[in-house]
Design a protein around this motif. Structure first.
Motif, mmCIF file in Angstrom:
data_model
loop_
_atom_site.group_PDB
_atom_site.id
_atom_site.type_symbol
_atom_site.label_atom_id
_atom_site.label_comp_id
_atom_site.label_asym_id
_atom_site.label_seq_id
_atom_site.Cartn_x
_atom_site.Cartn_y
_atom_site.Cartn_z
ATOM 1 N N ILE A 8 -0.695 -29.560 32.554
ATOM 2 C CA ILE A 8 -0.492 -29.066 31.194
ATOM 3 C C ILE A 8 -1.829 -28.897 30.475
ATOM 4 N N ALA A 9 -2.763 -29.837 30.694
ATOM 5 C CA ALA A 9 -4.082 -29.710 30.068
ATOM 6 C C ALA A 9 -4.794 -28.451 30.558
ATOM 7 N N PHE A 10 -4.672 -28.160 31.845
ATOM 8 C CA PHE A 10 -5.303 -26.952 32.381
ATOM 9 C C PHE A 10 -4.660 -25.699 31.787
ATOM 10 N N GLY A 11 -3.333 -25.708 31.694
ATOM 11 C CA GLY A 11 -2.637 -24.548 31.146
ATOM 12 C C GLY A 11 -3.020 -24.275 29.713
ATOM 13 N N THR A 12 -3.090 -25.318 28.890
ATOM 14 C CA THR A 12 -3.432 -25.113 27.490
ATOM 15 C C THR A 12 -4.927 -24.880 27.292
ATOM 16 N N SER A 13 -5.753 -25.140 28.314
ATOM 17 C CA SER A 13 -7.192 -24.875 28.224
ATOM 18 C C SER A 13 -7.551 -23.482 28.727
ATOM 19 N N LEU A 14 -6.582 -22.761 29.287
ATOM 20 C CA LEU A 14 -6.866 -21.412 29.787
ATOM 21 C C LEU A 14 -7.422 -20.483 28.708
ATOM 22 N N PRO A 15 -6.901 -20.504 27.470
ATOM 23 C CA PRO A 15 -7.492 -19.635 26.443
ATOM 24 C C PRO A 15 -8.979 -19.906 26.239
ATOM 25 N N GLU A 16 -9.373 -21.205 26.176
ATOM 26 C CA GLU A 16 -10.794 -21.536 26.041
ATOM 27 C C GLU A 16 -11.585 -21.005 27.233
ATOM 28 N N PHE A 17 -11.006 -21.153 28.424
ATOM 29 C CA PHE A 17 -11.695 -20.719 29.642
ATOM 30 C C PHE A 17 -11.952 -19.213 29.601
ATOM 31 N N VAL A 18 -10.901 -18.457 29.316
ATOM 32 C CA VAL A 18 -11.028 -16.995 29.309
ATOM 33 C C VAL A 18 -11.999 -16.530 28.229
ATOM 34 N N VAL A 19 -11.844 -17.063 27.014
ATOM 35 C CA VAL A 19 -12.691 -16.649 25.897
ATOM 36 C C VAL A 19 -14.157 -17.007 26.150
ATOM 37 N N SER A 20 -14.434 -18.250 26.563
ATOM 38 C CA SER A 20 -15.817 -18.702 26.719
ATOM 39 C C SER A 20 -16.529 -18.016 27.888
ATOM 40 N N VAL A 21 -15.861 -17.912 29.009
ATOM 41 C CA VAL A 21 -16.496 -17.264 30.167
ATOM 42 C C VAL A 21 -16.776 -15.800 29.862
ATOM 43 N N ASN A 22 -15.827 -15.115 29.259
ATOM 44 C CA ASN A 22 -16.040 -13.709 28.901
ATOM 45 C C ASN A 22 -17.158 -13.554 27.880
ATOM 46 N N ALA A 23 -17.200 -14.460 26.907
ATOM 47 C CA ALA A 23 -18.247 -14.393 25.885
ATOM 48 C C ALA A 23 -19.622 -14.625 26.502
ATOM 49 N N ALA A 24 -19.724 -15.635 27.384
ATOM 50 C CA ALA A 24 -21.006 -15.917 28.029
ATOM 51 C C ALA A 24 -21.446 -14.753 28.915
ATOM 52 N N ALA A 25 -20.510 -14.217 29.684
ATOM 53 C CA ALA A 25 -20.832 -13.110 30.590
ATOM 54 C C ALA A 25 -21.282 -11.865 29.832
ATOM 55 N N SER A 26 -20.776 -11.702 28.607
ATOM 56 C CA SER A 26 -21.151 -10.535 27.808
ATOM 57 C C SER A 26 -22.386 -10.792 26.949
ATOM 58 N N GLY A 27 -23.003 -11.964 27.141
ATOM 59 C CA GLY A 27 -24.240 -12.267 26.433
ATOM 60 C C GLY A 27 -24.053 -12.911 25.078
ATOM 61 N N ASN A 28 -22.839 -13.307 24.733
ATOM 62 C CA ASN A 28 -22.584 -13.955 23.443
ATOM 63 C C ASN A 28 -22.356 -15.440 23.659
ATOM 64 N N GLY A 29 -23.419 -16.138 24.041
ATOM 65 C CA GLY A 29 -23.320 -17.566 24.324
ATOM 66 C C GLY A 29 -22.969 -18.402 23.114
ATOM 67 N N ALA A 30 -23.287 -17.914 21.903
ATOM 68 C CA ALA A 30 -22.997 -18.672 20.686
ATOM 69 C C ALA A 30 -21.496 -18.873 20.513
ATOM 70 N N ILE A 31 -20.721 -17.828 20.773
ATOM 71 C CA ILE A 31 -19.262 -17.952 20.669
ATOM 72 C C ILE A 31 -18.730 -18.840 21.782
ATOM 73 N N ALA A 32 -19.300 -18.699 22.996
ATOM 74 C CA ALA A 32 -18.850 -19.506 24.132
ATOM 75 C C ALA A 32 -19.036 -20.997 23.855
ATOM 76 N N LEU A 33 -20.244 -21.383 23.415
ATOM 77 C CA LEU A 33 -20.525 -22.790 23.141
ATOM 78 C C LEU A 33 -19.768 -23.266 21.916
ATOM 79 N N GLY A 34 -19.742 -22.452 20.870
ATOM 80 C CA GLY A 34 -19.020 -22.827 19.663
ATOM 81 C C GLY A 34 -17.544 -23.032 19.924
ATOM 82 N N ASN A 35 -16.973 -22.210 20.807
ATOM 83 C CA ASN A 35 -15.555 -22.340 21.154
ATOM 84 C C ASN A 35 -15.271 -23.680 21.805
ATOM 85 N N VAL A 36 -16.133 -24.080 22.755
ATOM 86 C CA VAL A 36 -15.933 -25.351 23.455
ATOM 87 C C VAL A 36 -16.093 -26.533 22.494
#
Length: 307
Positions: A45-73
């Motif tokens: 359940i923890a993994f399932g509810t953490s999927l939004p953070e995973f998708v948002v942060s990895v995509n943000a980091a990959a697109s060069g927006n590390g501030a959103i990735a780190l801030g999200n976590v």
């Protein structure tokens, strides 16, 4: 703006219904496979509810927006404790385990979260989360999973209903609704925030973090109301570990993330340590401490926007 508000409302509705189905399926799955609710909440359940953070942060980091990735976590972990867990325990103080065995289990899981937080803080002191830091975080995550699956799975005093083969379907459909709902909420919230010229890191720490924490909030509140406190607390503690080790680790591998301010790292450490009084203090202090955490969360968010 009206369309954005409508999208936000639809996202919230999907989150609530999806969380309800996901908790029901996860609870039934735990019983069918003789896994304790605490362990199932701490992992699946923890993994399932953490999927939004995973998708948002990895995509943000990959697109060069590390501030959103780190801030999200960081923002998600703060929200999970000072908003989600605090709100759950303020509404239902008796969700915290009262037996010696249950309290010991919570302490073990809290200890794992604090170890993950300490490793994260040490790596953050380097000023950047690069591939090396990402590899260390992912290796620690693998070690935590091994510890979890070696735990005894016999403790469970909670009456949880199983739905037979429907459990898996409930998990899949619930998870899909949670993820889709989260994305709708995040998109709408980000559009609203950007319209007022809010910095990317603040957006990540507040609006995006709150949006990606909504699955934990909905799932944990429903679990607490349904007297499934072990799933609720396990979900919150597990989500924080997943965020720090898996989400941030994968994001750092995708692209280096600069640590702009160590102050926010210290705030995460302090809020993480604030879980201990909820477990160790007498029951009559749980609600006051929960309300204090909620006030602390609101104060911190207000400070972010005023800084």
């Amino acid at each position: 703006m009206i369309v954005t508000v409508i999208i936000f409302g639809i996202g919230l509705a999907l989150l609530v219904k999806g969380a309800d189905a996901f908790v029901a399926g996860g609870s039934g799955l735990a019983i069918r496979h003789s896994i304790s609710p605490a362990v199932i909440g701490f992992t699946i359940i923890a993994f399932g509810t953490s999927l939004p953070e995973f998708v948002v942060s990895v995509n943000a980091a990959a697109s060069g927006n590390g501030a959103i990735a780190l801030g999200n976590v960081l923002g998600s972990n703060i929200a999970n404790i000072a908003l989600v867990l605090a709100l759950c325990t303020a509404i239902k103080p008796d969700m915290i385990a009262v037996t010696a065995e249950g309290r010991a289990g919570l302490l073990r899981h809290t200890g794992l979260m604090l170890v993950a937080t300490a490793i994260f803080a040490l790596l953050a002191a380097r000023g950047v989360f690069d591939a090396v830091a990402g590899a260390i975080l992912l290796a620690t995550f693998a070690a935590v999973l091994i510890v979890l699956w070696r735990e005894q799975r016999q403790e469970s005093a909670e009456a949880i209903e199983t739905h037979g083969r429907k459990d898996a379907l409930l998990i899949v459909l619930g998870l899909a609704a949670v993820v889709i709902g989260s994305q709708l909420v995040i998109t709408a919230a980000t559009d609203i925030a950007e319209a007022f010229g809010i910095p990317a890191f603040v957006i990540g720490m507040s609006m995006v973090a709150f949006g990606t924490s909504l699955p934990e909030l909905a799932t944990s509140l429903i679990a607490a109301v349904r007297n499934e406190g072990a799933i609720s607390t396990g979900n919150i503690l597990g989500s924080n570990i997943f965020n720090l080790l898996l989400v941030l680790g994968a994001s750092a591998i995708a692209s280096p993330i600069i640590v702009g301010s160590f102050t926010d790292v210290i705030v995460v450490v302090l809020f993480s340590a604030a879980v201990l009084p909820l477990i160790l203090a007498p029951r009559r202090f749980i609600r006051p401490w929960s309300l204090l955490l909620l006030i602390g969360y609101v104060t911190y968010i207000a400070w972010l926007f005023s800084a």
